[in-house]
Motif scaffolding. Structure first.
Motif, PDB file in Angstrom:
ATOM      1  N   ASN A  73       0.994  -1.265  -0.170  1.00 26.13           N
ATOM      2  CA  ASN A  73       0.029  -0.039   0.081  1.00 26.13           C
ATOM      3  C   ASN A  73       0.912   1.355   0.032  1.00 26.13           C
ATOM      4  O   ASN A  73       2.059   1.180   0.106  1.00 26.13           O
ATOM      5  CB  ASN A  73      -0.892   0.039   1.101  1.00 26.13           C
ATOM      6  N   THR A  74       0.269   2.563   0.003  1.00 23.18           N
ATOM      7  CA  THR A  74       0.867   3.623  -0.092  1.00 23.18           C
ATOM      8  C   THR A  74       0.404   4.480   1.100  1.00 23.18           C
ATOM      9  O   THR A  74      -0.763   4.402   1.332  1.00 23.18           O
ATOM     10  CB  THR A  74       0.825   4.494  -1.610  1.00 23.18           C
ATOM     11  N   TRP A  75       1.346   5.477   1.637  1.00 16.78           N
ATOM     12  CA  TRP A  75       0.802   6.354   2.650  1.00 16.78           C
ATOM     13  C   TRP A  75      -0.351   7.278   2.027  1.00 16.78           C
ATOM     14  O   TRP A  75      -1.425   7.433   2.717  1.00 16.78           O
ATOM     15  CB  TRP A  75       1.726   7.313   2.928  1.00 16.78           C
ATOM     16  N   ALA A  76      -0.178   7.759   0.814  1.00 17.23           N
ATOM     17  CA  ALA A  76      -1.325   8.570   0.323  1.00 17.23           C
ATOM     18  C   ALA A  76      -2.698   7.596   0.140  1.00 17.23           C
ATOM     19  O   ALA A  76      -3.624   8.243   0.507  1.00 17.23           O
ATOM     20  CB  ALA A  76      -0.904   9.014  -1.120  1.00 17.23           C
ATOM     21  N   GLY A  77      -2.592   6.535  -0.429  1.00 19.98           N
ATOM     22  CA  GLY A  77      -3.903   5.818  -0.335  1.00 19.98           C
ATOM     23  C   GLY A  77      -4.259   5.388   0.762  1.00 19.98           C
ATOM     24  O   GLY A  77      -5.767   5.359   0.944  1.00 19.98           O
ATOM     25  N   PHE A  78      -3.511   5.180   1.555  1.00 26.26           N
ATOM     26  CA  PHE A  78      -4.161   4.614   3.142  1.00 26.26           C
ATOM     27  C   PHE A  78      -4.579   5.831   4.121  1.00 26.26           C
ATOM     28  O   PHE A  78      -5.677   5.570   4.541  1.00 26.26           O
ATOM     29  CB  PHE A  78      -2.983   3.932   3.997  1.00 26.26           C
ATOM     30  N   MET A  79      -4.027   7.113   3.906  1.00 25.17           N
ATOM     31  CA  MET A  79      -4.397   8.158   4.770  1.00 25.17           C
ATOM     32  C   MET A  79      -5.440   8.711   4.055  1.00 25.17           C
ATOM     33  O   MET A  79      -6.569   9.230   4.939  1.00 25.17           O
ATOM     34  CB  MET A  79      -3.222   9.158   4.911  1.00 25.17           C
ATOM     35  N   LYS A  80      -5.633   8.520   2.999  1.00 25.33           N
ATOM     36  CA  LYS A  80      -7.120   9.225   2.183  1.00 25.33           C
ATOM     37  C   LYS A  80      -8.350   8.553   2.815  1.00 25.33           C
ATOM     38  O   LYS A  80      -9.294   9.120   3.147  1.00 25.33           O
ATOM     39  CB  LYS A  80      -6.867   9.164   0.776  1.00 25.33           C
ATOM     40  N   ILE A  81      -8.002   7.239   2.713  1.00 22.06           N
ATOM     41  CA  ILE A  81      -9.295   6.303   3.255  1.00 22.06           C
ATOM     42  C   ILE A  81      -9.397   6.413   4.607  1.00 22.06           C
ATOM     43  O   ILE A  81     -10.590   6.609   5.138  1.00 22.06           O
ATOM     44  CB  ILE A  81      -9.145   4.823   2.633  1.00 22.06           C
ATOM     45  N   PHE A  82      -8.444   6.059   5.479  1.00 20.00           N
ATOM     46  CA  PHE A  82      -8.412   5.978   6.852  1.00 20.00           C
ATOM     47  C   PHE A  82      -9.013   7.441   7.467  1.00 20.00           C
ATOM     48  O   PHE A  82      -9.929   7.299   8.064  1.00 20.00           O
ATOM     49  CB  PHE A  82      -7.104   5.862   7.401  1.00 20.00           C
ATOM     50  N   ILE A  83      -8.481   8.742   7.055  1.00 24.69           N
ATOM     51  CA  ILE A  83      -8.895   9.883   7.473  1.00 24.69           C
ATOM     52  C   ILE A  83     -10.523  10.156   7.039  1.00 24.69           C
ATOM     53  O   ILE A  83     -11.303  10.446   7.982  1.00 24.69           O
ATOM     54  CB  ILE A  83      -8.123  10.939   6.931  1.00 24.69           C
ATOM     55  N   GLY A  84     -10.965   9.558   5.772  1.00 24.77           N
ATOM     56  CA  GLY A  84     -12.126   9.721   5.511  1.00 24.77           C
ATOM     57  C   GLY A  84     -13.173   8.785   6.281  1.00 24.77           C
ATOM     58  O   GLY A  84     -14.535   9.348   6.557  1.00 24.77           O
ATOM     59  N   VAL A  85     -13.012   7.643   6.505  1.00 28.70           N
ATOM     60  CA  VAL A  85     -13.626   6.647   7.412  1.00 28.70           C
ATOM     61  C   VAL A  85     -13.873   7.374   8.683  1.00 28.70           C
ATOM     62  O   VAL A  85     -14.962   7.313   9.175  1.00 28.70           O
ATOM     63  CB  VAL A  85     -12.987   5.368   7.322  1.00 28.70           C
ATOM     64  N   LEU A  86     -12.699   7.706   9.459  1.00 26.05           N
ATOM     65  CA  LEU A  86     -12.567   8.186  10.936  1.00 26.05           C
ATOM     66  C   LEU A  86     -13.623   9.537  10.726  1.00 26.05           C
ATOM     67  O   LEU A  86     -14.254   9.652  11.707  1.00 26.05           O
ATOM     68  CB  LEU A  86     -11.183   8.635  11.190  1.00 26.05           C
ATOM     69  N   LEU A  87     -13.386  10.316  10.046  1.00 24.08           N
ATOM     70  CA  LEU A  87     -14.050  11.561   9.745  1.00 24.08           C
ATOM     71  C   LEU A  87     -15.880  11.448   9.580  1.00 24.08           C
ATOM     72  O   LEU A  87     -16.308  11.996  10.451  1.00 24.08           O
ATOM     73  CB  LEU A  87     -13.679  12.566   8.731  1.00 24.08           C
ATOM     74  N   SER A  88     -15.917  10.466   8.564  1.00 25.03           N
ATOM     75  CA  SER A  88     -17.468  10.223   8.581  1.00 25.03           C
ATOM     76  C   SER A  88     -17.837   9.434   9.657  1.00 25.03           C
ATOM     77  O   SER A  88     -18.898   9.860  10.063  1.00 25.03           O
ATOM     78  CB  SER A  88     -17.521   9.310   7.369  1.00 25.03           C
ATOM     79  N   ALA A  89     -17.248   8.384  10.224  1.00 32.01           N
ATOM     80  CA  ALA A  89     -17.723   7.683  11.343  1.00 32.01           C
ATOM     81  C   ALA A  89     -17.814   8.674  12.574  1.00 32.01           C
ATOM     82  O   ALA A  89     -18.912   8.325  13.258  1.00 32.01           O
ATOM     83  CB  ALA A  89     -16.795   6.528  11.569  1.00 32.01           C
ATOM     84  N   SER A  90     -16.960   9.538  12.676  1.00 30.34           N
ATOM     85  CA  SER A  90     -17.123  10.416  13.848  1.00 30.34           C
ATOM     86  C   SER A  90     -18.236  11.373  13.804  1.00 30.34           C
ATOM     87  O   SER A  90     -18.967  11.682  14.736  1.00 30.34           O
ATOM     88  CB  SER A  90     -15.882  11.089  14.158  1.00 30.34           C
ATOM     89  N   PHE A  91     -18.479  11.854  12.582  1.00 32.27           N
ATOM     90  CA  PHE A  91     -19.496  12.846  12.144  1.00 32.27           C
ATOM     91  C   PHE A  91     -20.829  12.226  12.605  1.00 32.27           C
ATOM     92  O   PHE A  91     -21.766  12.836  13.234  1.00 32.27           O
ATOM     93  CB  PHE A  91     -19.624  13.331  10.741  1.00 32.27           C
ATOM     94  N   TYR A  92     -20.987  11.040  11.950  1.00 31.97           N
ATOM     95  CA  TYR A  92     -22.386  10.553  12.116  1.00 31.97           C
ATOM     96  C   TYR A  92     -22.720   9.682  13.589  1.00 31.97           C
ATOM     97  O   TYR A  92     -23.636   9.693  13.714  1.00 31.97           O
ATOM     98  CB  TYR A  92     -22.574   9.359  11.036  1.00 31.97           C
ATOM     99  N   GLN A  93     -21.464   9.370  14.186  1.00 29.27           N
ATOM    100  CA  GLN A  93     -21.651   9.164  15.608  1.00 29.27           C
ATOM    101  C   GLN A  93     -22.197  10.331  16.501  1.00 29.27           C
ATOM    102  O   GLN A  93     -22.925  10.305  17.262  1.00 29.27           O
ATOM    103  CB  GLN A  93     -20.318   8.753  16.263  1.00 29.27           C
ATOM    104  N   TYR A  94     -21.568  11.648  16.051  1.00 31.92           N
ATOM    105  CA  TYR A  94     -22.072  12.842  16.876  1.00 31.92           C
ATOM    106  C   TYR A  94     -23.693  13.064  16.533  1.00 31.92           C
ATOM    107  O   TYR A  94     -24.506  13.609  17.298  1.00 31.92           O
ATOM    108  CB  TYR A  94     -21.335  13.879  16.136  1.00 31.92           C
ATOM    109  N   VAL A  95     -23.978  12.548  15.051  1.00 33.81           N
ATOM    110  CA  VAL A  95     -25.499  12.689  14.750  1.00 33.81           C
ATOM    111  C   VAL A  95     -26.223  11.862  15.753  1.00 33.81           C
ATOM    112  O   VAL A  95     -27.400  12.395  15.893  1.00 33.81           O
ATOM    113  CB  VAL A  95     -25.477  12.493  13.333  1.00 33.81           C
TER     114      VAL A  95
END
Length: 430
Positions: A73-95
């Motif tokens: 894997n690459t740092w760019a590919g991993f971080m893009k998805i990891f941050i996206g999942v973390l951000l979305s999961a956190s936001f909708y947990q707040y919801v």
């Protein structure tokens, strides 16, 4: 200061509007990211750090970093998805916290959104056939959107979504509710007359994925009512409907024929390869080849694009160089298989079975099984034909599914257990 109604509007815009992007590199900047930035500071001030998403993603974080250093894997590919999942999961947990975990209330807002989307889609199709351009061409507002032509010169309904199949997937939970209401003459979450518009909209997408959603809805209703007559009747209806669609809807016939040619005969002729069926078949091949090399934990979040370069059938001579769904595998099941291996697959299967709410004969007034079954439809459709972990607010459906189970357990199961134990305790005291 945003009031409650405006917050609700922004939340569900983030769920339904995915066809507006502001930039494409280094990642696609969707409208919902702007909404996250608007609402997250207020949510953080009220609720603090969301701990559950951090706990859930700790193992994928560790395994993902290991796979980067292993060259998978690459740092760019991993971080893009990891941050996206973390951000979305956190936001909708707040919801969920914002609505005090009232899953029926949240689901009722979703139903209103699905109804509005369906009306827009029906207007789109009618406008196209009467030649009213402003009514069917929404490119002026949605820059990741286009008119989806069908093989007979007409259009497939995609409403405010970039693809017809995406539209069908997003209104599939509402379809479950409408089908249930029609069969049992109820009006749960939506009046049946309004619900008919959602069914019409699904048919107008001519999406095979949408029709699979009907089938899943029927199976779940049968499982919850467990009557042989229901099963036989549903089987007859599904066979008849399938035959009708295959014989009269060219889009469906094309997908079925190309799918059978690929999966059964491995026929890589131009007609079969130049189709959405090949995209799924190719990603199936890639995911399983990658899984065989990395069966336990896969190659990490965001790594399917790397696996694509290694194993894609498009590298063979004579096959078109199609790279659709290179990153998301066209299927969340295949993407999980490729990126998370057995760990990810077991997690999603345990999640589905552990937190599914079966219809309670003791508490027929409970709507929990309806909400759970409706959401399960979209989870299954994502596993089959949508590989993006967080587009169209997918994490909110996962949270609804989980907290719907928790709410049912707290309201009914614990009380039932207490009621059963109480007489025994009284006798013991005597």
């Amino acid at each position: 200061m945003l009031n409650s109604a405006r917050i609700t509007l922004l939340i569900f815009i983030s769920v339904f509007v995915s066809s507006i992007t502001f930039f494409n590199s280094p990642f696609e900047g969707y409208l919902h990211y702007i909404i996250f930035l608007i609402l997250l500071p207020g949510f953080y001030a009220r609720f603090g750090v969301p701990k559950t998403p951090l706990k859930l993603l700790f193992i994928p974080l560790v395994l993902g970093v290991l796979q980067i250093y292993s060259g998978n894997n690459t740092w760019a590919g991993f971080m893009k998805i990891f941050i996206g999942v973390l951000l979305s999961a956190s936001f909708y947990q707040y919801v969920m916290l914002h609505y005090e975990f009232k899953t029926e209330k949240i689901f009722s807002y979703y139903m209103k959104g699905a109804y509005i989307v369906s009306i827009i889609g029906i207007v789109e199709v009618i406008s196209y056939y009467i030649g009213f351009t402003p009514g069917y061409n929404y490119k002026w507002l949605f820059n990741k959107w286009g008119i989806v032509q069908n093989s007979s010169g007409g259009i497939r309904m995609n409403s405010i979504f970039s693809e017809a199949s995406q539209c069908a997937i997003m209104i599939a939970p509402a379809c479950f509710v409408v089908v249930y209401n029609i069969i049992f003459r109820k009006n749960h979450f939506i009046h049946t007359q309004k619900g008919l518009l959602i069914l019409i909209a699904t048919l107008l997408t001519t999406s095979s994925t949408g029709f699979i959603g009907f089938f899943i809805a029927g199976i779940l209703i049968i499982l919850n009512y467990a009557k042989i007559s229901n099963f036989i009747g549903a089987a007859v209806i599904f066979i008849a409907l399938g035959s009708l669609l295959y014989g009269n809807v060219p889009e469906v016939k094309k997908r079925v024929d190309s799918g059978l040619g690929l999966w059964l005969d491995e026929d890589f002729s131009r007609d079969n390869v130049n189709s959405s069926s090949f995209v799924l078949y190719n990603n199936y091949h890639i995911a399983f080849e990658n899984f065989k090399d990395n069966p336990i934990a896969g190659t990490g979040l965001g790594s399917h694009a790397v696996a694509f370069e290694k194993y894609s059938l498009t590298k063979q001579a004579g096959i078109l160089n199609i790279e659709f769904n290179k990153s998301d595998a066209n299927s969340m099941f295949l993407r999980l298989l490729s990126e998370t291996g057995l760990i990810g697959i077991l997690f999603i299967l345990i999640f589905i079975f552990k937190f599914y709410v079966i219809r309670s004969k003791i508490h027929p007034e409970s709507n929990h099984w309806i909400v759970g079954s409706a959401v399960l439809v979209i989870i299954i459709l994502y596993l089959l034909r949508q590989g993006n972990y967080f587009i169209n607010g997918f994490p909110i459906f996962m949270w609804i599914y989980y907290y719907n189970y928790v709410d049912f357990k707290n309201k009914y199961v614990k009380k039932d257990v207490a009621s059963a134990i109480e007489p025994i305790a009284e006798k013991a005291i005597e």
